[in-house]
Motif scaffolding. Structure first.
Motif, mmCIF file in Angstrom:
data_model
loop_
_atom_site.group_PDB
_atom_site.id
_atom_site.type_symbol
_atom_site.label_atom_id
_atom_site.label_comp_id
_atom_site.label_asym_id
_atom_site.label_seq_id
_atom_site.Cartn_x
_atom_site.Cartn_y
_atom_site.Cartn_z
ATOM 1 N N UNK A 1 0.735 -1.036 0.025
ATOM 2 C CA UNK A 1 -0.152 -0.141 -0.028
ATOM 3 C C UNK A 1 0.893 1.296 0.115
ATOM 4 N N UNK A 2 0.275 2.309 -0.646
ATOM 5 C CA UNK A 2 1.448 3.454 -0.909
ATOM 6 C C UNK A 2 1.579 3.933 0.511
ATOM 7 N N UNK A 3 0.629 4.173 1.493
ATOM 8 C CA UNK A 3 0.816 4.565 2.715
ATOM 9 C C UNK A 3 1.853 3.959 3.401
ATOM 10 N N UNK A 4 2.097 2.807 3.319
ATOM 11 C CA UNK A 4 3.114 2.171 3.990
ATOM 12 C C UNK A 4 4.521 2.310 3.245
ATOM 13 N N UNK A 5 4.486 2.398 1.928
ATOM 14 C CA UNK A 5 5.520 2.681 1.212
ATOM 15 C C UNK A 5 6.076 3.902 1.525
ATOM 16 N N UNK A 6 5.013 5.044 1.489
ATOM 17 C CA UNK A 6 5.760 6.282 1.991
ATOM 18 C C UNK A 6 6.366 6.242 3.238
ATOM 19 N N UNK A 7 5.538 5.933 4.352
ATOM 20 C CA UNK A 7 6.073 5.732 5.721
ATOM 21 C C UNK A 7 7.360 5.189 5.835
ATOM 22 N N UNK A 8 7.734 4.125 5.148
ATOM 23 C CA UNK A 8 9.023 3.358 5.200
ATOM 24 C C UNK A 8 10.143 4.262 4.318
ATOM 25 N N UNK A 9 9.842 4.894 3.391
ATOM 26 C CA UNK A 9 10.749 5.793 2.673
ATOM 27 C C UNK A 9 10.920 7.123 3.616
ATOM 28 N N UNK A 10 10.088 7.608 4.141
ATOM 29 C CA UNK A 10 10.236 8.721 5.054
ATOM 30 C C UNK A 10 11.290 7.952 6.392
ATOM 31 N N UNK A 11 11.008 7.093 6.769
ATOM 32 C CA UNK A 11 11.966 6.443 8.021
ATOM 33 C C UNK A 11 13.411 6.358 7.517
ATOM 34 N N UNK A 12 13.493 5.777 6.328
ATOM 35 C CA UNK A 12 14.729 5.640 5.631
ATOM 36 C C UNK A 12 15.632 6.968 5.594
ATOM 37 N N UNK A 13 14.950 7.986 5.265
ATOM 38 C CA UNK A 13 15.499 9.218 5.090
ATOM 39 C C UNK A 13 15.802 9.748 6.434
ATOM 40 N N UNK A 14 15.263 9.723 7.326
ATOM 41 C CA UNK A 14 15.577 10.072 8.836
ATOM 42 C C UNK A 14 16.496 9.319 9.138
ATOM 43 N N UNK A 15 16.693 8.248 9.004
ATOM 44 C CA UNK A 15 17.869 7.425 9.629
ATOM 45 C C UNK A 15 19.102 7.993 8.905
#
Length: 568
Positions: free
Chosen positions: A489-503
């Motif tokens: 789901x796009x919402x899950x994908x977006x959240x994973x990408x955001x967290x990878x960027x934060x890391x």
């Protein structure tokens, strides 16, 4: 004065005659007895001497014992009469050196067990308990022992007595009743179904019928079943015809699950009735068929009673009992009366309480590692278990699996989250024909439970890795798999990408995903616990990022939202 003494003697002789009259098997059948007892109490209360109180006590004590001894054969209600005498015992117990505890217990066992369905007796009892709340604190084991009887009273008499009943609920909570009371409050609708069954068997009335006699009649069969379980390890089977149901598809009176629900006293034994194969059938029939007014009222009252129970628990119950309640709470999350509104209201209170306990005692997450893992493994079994999984994922991530000192627990829970993520990453639905989340009106929320659950899992993984840095490499791998997935789901994908960027920005990652306790500190890390003392403006300063010069406090809205000087 002489006239008052004469009246006192007259009323006292009325009591004395009843204690001696063997021709009258039921003293409460005398219509003048209650007024006589009431008048004697009022005279003693208004300024009677110790001698007057003592003489009155001698007669009242004999009369009380006689009423209790014939209660099983009584054809009339004597609850109000006994409560009036109990009030006398409580008020003048110090004068006559009388311990009222035994009298109170005999009232519950002999009178209330037969008259809890009587509306006048029920109302007077709640008035009595509320009026004497301070005195009853000197009998701390009384109401916790007889809370099943009090629940019968409120279940049968309904919302008309809800307000006075709520005020005595805290007196029913003690170390010995805390866990059993929780299950009984959730099962209050089930108690109504059982009581209505008894009413039907007793020709349409519960007043004067002794449910204890039903329990005693089935005691030999239950004892044999318990012995068989103890020696052979086999589970207790339903008694009667082997189905636990009668001809109408409802409870059989000899069914052990039925007797467990209708018990009068708290025996401290863990519930067994939800393992009965008749339970789901009975509840489904009660909810799907036209519901009685009594059941409808109970479905509305139970969440209120449960909410008060949780409030008292957070305020007065020790941490060890709170910790013991959480596994029981999780086991009941998907096991309750299947009315949609009832389930929504109860589960909301269950989740709020569970999260409040974890907020107060984060280390409980480490202590309850095994039951939490078991519930995460069941997260795709039903919508209710999915909802519970969401809350557990949030708690794990928010509190770092108990804190930075619980490295091993964090690793084990991280693996459970990974497994949950990988099992459901490539699926569009969770489990078997999952529904969307249900609101109290029975409508779908519009968000699939899969997407919601995976969002919480991804967030928990990122938060755990932020709190426990040794998990960062594994978290990057997990989030990268989500980011590369074509079907997620796009919402899950977006959240994973955001967290990878934060890391990629450790200080920012710690500020956003780190524990809320402010344990972490260092250059660039925001301590949100001090935010109330650091805020100097209601407009975030990033809105002023394009302004030249150093940040300043004296600005106008025109600096933020330039006004067009030449409007078209």
């Amino acid at each position: 004065m002489a006239q008052s003494e004469g009246d006192f003697e007259f009323y006292l002789r009325s009591l004395s005659s009843q204690t001696r009259d063997s021709s009258s098997p039921d003293p409460s059948s005398d219509p003048y007895l209650l007024p006589s007892v009431t008048k004697i109490y009022e005279m003693c209360k208004e300024g009677g001497s110790d001698e007057m109180v003592t003489r009155a006590f001698n007669q009242m004590s004999k009369l009380y014992q006689r009423c209790i001894s014939v209660s099983n054969q009584s054809q009339t209600s004597n609850g109000v009469l006994l409560l009036t005498m109990l009030q006398f015992f409580l008020d003048f117990g110090d004068v006559v050196l009388h311990d009222t505890d035994s009298s109170l217990r005999s009232f519950f066992r002999s009178c209330l067990s037969r008259e809890f369905a009587h509306p006048v007796v029920a109302g007077r009892l709640l008035e009595f308990l509320n009026f004497n709340k301070k005195i009853l604190k000197s009998f701390p084991a009384l109401l916790p022992q007889f809370f099943p009887l009090l629940l019968k009273l409120i279940a049968w008499n309904g919302e008309s007595l809800e307000k006075p009943f709520l005020s005595i609920v805290p007196l029913m909570i003690s170390a010995g009743s805390f866990l059993p009371l929780f299950s009984s409050l959730i099962d209050l609708p089930l108690l109504v179904v059982a009581l209505e069954k008894v009413e039907k068997k007793n020709s349409g009335t519960l007043i004067g019928s002794s449910i204890a006699s039903i329990q005693k009649s089935a005691a030999p069969e239950m004892l044999l079943a318990l012995m068989d379980e103890a020696y052979t390890g086999s589970a207790i089977e339903n008694l009667g015809d082997g189905t636990g149901l009668d001809d109408n598809g409802s409870f059989d009176l000899a069914d052990p699950s039925f007797l467990e629900i209708l018990k009068d006293e708290n025996d401290g034994i863990a519930e067994r009735h939800w393992t009965s194969p008749t339970m789901a059938t009975t509840l489904r029939a009660a909810v799907n068929n036209p519901q009685s007014d009594r059941l409808k009222q109970t479905l509305r009252m139970s969440p209120h009673l449960l909410g008060l129970y949780f409030s008292v628990a957070l305020r007065e119950i020790n941490d060890s009992l709170l910790c013991a309640l959480i596994p029981l709470l999780m086991s009941r999350y998907d096991t309750m009366c299947p009315d949609k509104t009832f389930c929504f209201e109860v589960r909301k209170r269950l989740s709020d309480f569970m999260l409040a306990v974890f907020q107060r005692c984060p280390h409980f997450i480490a202590l309850l590692k095994k039951p939490i893992m078991d519930r995460l493994a069941e997260a795709y079994d039903s919508p209710a278990k999915t909802e519970l999984g969401l809350h557990l994922c949030w708690a794990i991530g928010e509190h770092g699996a108990g804190g930075t000192s619980y490295k091993d627990v964090a690793r084990v829970l991280f693996e459970s989250l990974e497994l949950l993520l990988y099992e459901n990453l490539a699926t569009s639905r969770l489990g078997l024909n999952q529904e969307s989340a249900i609101d109290p009106k029975g409508n779908s929320s519009g968000k699939s439970s899969q997407a919601r659950l995976l969002c919480f899992v991804v967030t928990a993984i990122a938060k755990l890795a932020t709190c426990h840095n040794e998990l960062l490499p594994r978290a990057r791998v997990s989030l990268a798999k989500v980011a590369r997935s074509k079907v997620v789901d796009r919402r899950v994908w977006q959240r994973a990408c955001d967290y990878l960027g934060l890391m990629d920005e450790p200080a920012l990652c710690m500020s956003v995903l780190g524990p809320p306790t402010g344990e972490a500190c260092g250059p660039g890390i925001v301590d949100w616990s001090k935010g109330d003392s650091k805020m100097v403006a209601h407009i975030p300063f990033y809105l002023l990022a394009e302004q030249e010069g150093i940040p300043y406090h004296d600005f106008s809205f025109g600096n933020v939202f330039p006004v067009d000087e030449n409007p078209s």
